[in-house]
Design a protein around this motif. Structure first.
Motif, PDB file in Angstrom:
ATOM      1  N   LEU A 111     -10.665   6.765  -5.554  1.00  0.00           N
ATOM      2  CA  LEU A 111      -9.393   7.041  -6.217  1.00  0.00           C
ATOM      3  C   LEU A 111      -8.902   8.454  -5.889  1.00  0.00           C
ATOM      4  O   LEU A 111      -7.698   8.678  -5.674  1.00  0.00           O
ATOM      5  CB  LEU A 111      -9.560   6.879  -7.730  1.00  0.00           C
ATOM      6  CG  LEU A 111      -8.310   7.114  -8.586  1.00  0.00           C
ATOM      7  CD1 LEU A 111      -7.199   6.142  -8.180  1.00  0.00           C
ATOM      8  CD2 LEU A 111      -8.644   6.975 -10.068  1.00  0.00           C
TER       9      LEU A 111
ATOM     10  N   GLU B 167       0.808  -1.209   0.000  1.00  0.00           N
ATOM     11  CA  GLU B 167       0.000   0.000   0.000  1.00  0.00           C
ATOM     12  C   GLU B 167       0.849   1.272   0.000  1.00  0.00           C
ATOM     13  O   GLU B 167       0.499   2.256  -0.668  1.00  0.00           O
ATOM     14  CB  GLU B 167      -0.945   0.001   1.208  1.00  0.00           C
ATOM     15  CG  GLU B 167      -2.058  -1.025   1.106  1.00  0.00           C
ATOM     16  CD  GLU B 167      -3.100  -0.844   2.190  1.00  0.00           C
ATOM     17  OE1 GLU B 167      -4.283  -0.708   1.842  1.00  0.00           O
ATOM     18  OE2 GLU B 167      -2.705  -0.808   3.383  1.00  0.00           O
TER      19      GLU B 167
ATOM     20  N   HIS C 170      -5.199   4.776   2.751  1.00  0.00           N
ATOM     21  CA  HIS C 170      -4.582   3.599   2.146  1.00  0.00           C
ATOM     22  C   HIS C 170      -5.611   2.922   1.234  1.00  0.00           C
ATOM     23  O   HIS C 170      -6.818   3.094   1.421  1.00  0.00           O
ATOM     24  CB  HIS C 170      -4.144   2.608   3.236  1.00  0.00           C
ATOM     25  CG  HIS C 170      -3.242   3.206   4.264  1.00  0.00           C
ATOM     26  ND1 HIS C 170      -1.889   3.347   4.088  1.00  0.00           N
ATOM     27  CD2 HIS C 170      -3.512   3.703   5.506  1.00  0.00           C
ATOM     28  CE1 HIS C 170      -1.352   3.900   5.156  1.00  0.00           C
ATOM     29  NE2 HIS C 170      -2.317   4.134   6.040  1.00  0.00           N
ATOM     30  N   PRO C 171      -5.162   2.119   0.264  1.00  0.00           N
ATOM     31  CA  PRO C 171      -6.121   1.413  -0.602  1.00  0.00           C
ATOM     32  C   PRO C 171      -7.113   0.546   0.167  1.00  0.00           C
ATOM     33  O   PRO C 171      -8.288   0.474  -0.199  1.00  0.00           O
ATOM     34  CB  PRO C 171      -5.211   0.560  -1.497  1.00  0.00           C
ATOM     35  CG  PRO C 171      -3.950   1.358  -1.600  1.00  0.00           C
ATOM     36  CD  PRO C 171      -3.772   1.982  -0.233  1.00  0.00           C
TER      37      PRO C 171
ATOM     38  N   LEU D  13      -7.331   8.490  -2.510  1.00  0.00           N
ATOM     39  CA  LEU D  13      -5.989   7.911  -2.556  1.00  0.00           C
ATOM     40  C   LEU D  13      -5.001   8.915  -3.149  1.00  0.00           C
ATOM     41  O   LEU D  13      -3.891   9.106  -2.633  1.00  0.00           O
ATOM     42  CB  LEU D  13      -6.001   6.630  -3.398  1.00  0.00           C
ATOM     43  CG  LEU D  13      -6.747   5.426  -2.826  1.00  0.00           C
ATOM     44  CD1 LEU D  13      -6.770   4.291  -3.836  1.00  0.00           C
ATOM     45  CD2 LEU D  13      -6.086   4.960  -1.530  1.00  0.00           C
TER      46      LEU D  13
END
Length: 452
Positions: A209, A71, A218-219, A212
């Protein structure tokens, strides 16, 4: 004209007997609302436990495992790819999931679902509002239980005091936009529904997205937000939406159960009933419940016919009489009741009143239940009563009968000025608003002469 009123049952001493279930209260007709509420609560607890457990796993034993270990590199790669254009674009997309946007859009969409359609979409509005609220409640619980620091990169937004897990923006966007996609796919029949639903489903992914890219999560935080929103939609959708509901979905063989219950009761044979329905005030769920009540009382072969703007009920009733209907049920407001009663005057065919309108004046005057299913059950188990009708004619209009009252002047102007949409949303106060507007109309002189 005959109508039916609930009969009063005397209590007598004697051996205990098993009474047949009350009309409209058999297991086949129960709403199951309490059971649905319990299930929603139980599933919400399981949802919260699942999300918290996943968060504790990510911040504990899974820290050294893939994909958690990858990540940091993913977030840093997005940081390296930043440009001024992407920064501005990600800011706009991220705003689609912030708290102010979510609250405002949810309120506006729910308001539109109630005001815009001919029949208010209360279930759909409750579905969206509850799903968004549930994911928010679970999100708050998660952040209180799971302490995860945000990525160690430059963040383009101010860091809120909550934990990085889960992404609240993504969860809220999933609940609202994916919920709208569910409604579009299940309630719209236009050819554009699939492209629109696809665009709506794309929004939560873009919001995730953007979060991020801006270094806020974090994903796996974004994945957790998607899961939290999706689970909220599943739990609430199963409890609220027609066709998927725990709350008001009768068993598949409900009509068979009702007919069998009717056959076991000692009662004179019933043949056929015609139900005159005003489609602007009687939704599908109400019709199905009325159909079950009719079946429970032996009217398993009842026909439902709709009124139209050209025929508010009188023509349909005349057709039913020619077809040999032994009972007429009217589902609508006072206007529909008047039209049906006018056609039944002097025929001797009983009429059962099912209040589905705004004022329901006649039903209130007769002290009948205001719930459609309960009113129908009371009428089917009651004793026939003769109902006097008024007759009015003049000014070139044909003679017609009325049930509760006839009005002219301000009263007639008030009724004419009250739209169906206003009545469906506001109920009887809509008449008050129209009456206030009518007070500004020019005065008129009227002479009343009584015979004798």
């Amino acid at each position: 004209m005959q109508t039916t009123e609930p009969s009063q049952t005397a209590r007598t001493a004697g051996p205990a007997q098993t009474a047949p279930p009350r009309a409209g209260r058999s297991p086949a007709l129960s709403s199951g609302a309490a059971r649905a509420a319990v299930r929603v609560g139980a599933f919400a607890v399981c949802q919260a436990a699942l999300m918290v457990g996943a968060g504790l796993l990510l911040t504990g034993p899974a820290q050294g495992l893939w994909p958690v270990t990858a990540e940091v590199a993913a977030v840093e790669a997005l940081e390296d790819a930043r440009t001024g254009t992407l920064d501005a674009l990600s800011n706009v997309v991220s705003a689609l999931g912030d708290t102010t946007t979510m609250v405002g859009l949810t309120f506006l969409v729910c308001l539109a679902l109630v005001l815009a359609p001919r029949l208010p979409r209360w279930r759909e509005a409750v579905f969206l509002a509850t799903a968004v609220s549930l994911q928010a409640a679970v999100f708050v619980l998660i952040t209180a239980c799971v302490d995860r620091t945000r990525p160690d990169v430059e963040r383009l937004d101010a860091s809120p005091p909550t934990s990085s897990y889960t992404s609240g923006h993504t969860g809220a966007a999933t609940a609202l936009y994916a919920g709208l996609a569910v409604l579009v796919l299940s309630r719209v029949r236009a050819p554009w529904r699939k492209p629109v639903a696809a665009l709506l489903l794309l929004v939560p992914l873009l919001v995730g997205l953007a979060r991020l890219y801006r270094g806020m999560h974090h994903p796996t935080d974004v994945a957790g937000g998607l899961a939290n929103g999706a689970l909220s939609l599943f739990v609430v959708g199963r409890a609220v939406l027609d066709g998927h509901t725990w709350a008001a979905r009768p068993p598949a063989d409900a009509v068979d159960i009702a007919v069998d219950a009717a056959a076991r009761r000692s009662a004179p044979a019933r043949k056929h009933a015609t139900v005159i329905v005003n489609p602007t005030v009687t939704d599908t769920a109400t019709r199905e419940r009325l159909r079950l009540v009719l079946a429970q009382h032996g009217y398993g072969d009842s026909s439902f016919v709709e009124t139209t703007a050209q025929d508010p009920g009188g023509g349909r009733t005349a057709e039913a009489l020619r077809a040999g209907a032994e009972l007429v049920v009217v589902c609508g407001g006072d206007g529909t009741v008047r039209a049906v009663a006018d056609a039944l005057a002097g025929t001797g065919v009983p009429l059962v009143l099912v209040p589905c309108g705004t004022g329901n004046l006649l039903v209130r005057n007769l002290d009948l239940p205001l719930s459609p299913a309960e009113a129908l059950a009371a009428g089917l188990t009651g004793e026939p009563r003769a109902l006097d009708l008024g007759r009015i004619e003049g000014d070139g209009f044909p003679a017609v009968h009325f049930t509760a009252m006839a009005g002219a002047g301000l009263d007639a102007a008030m009724l004419e000025a009250t739209s169906d949409r206003a009545k469906s949303v506001l109920g009887w106060p809509a008449y008050v608003l129209a009456g206030v507007k009518g007070l500004r109309a020019p005065r008129m002189r009227l002479t009343v002469r009584l015979d004798g």
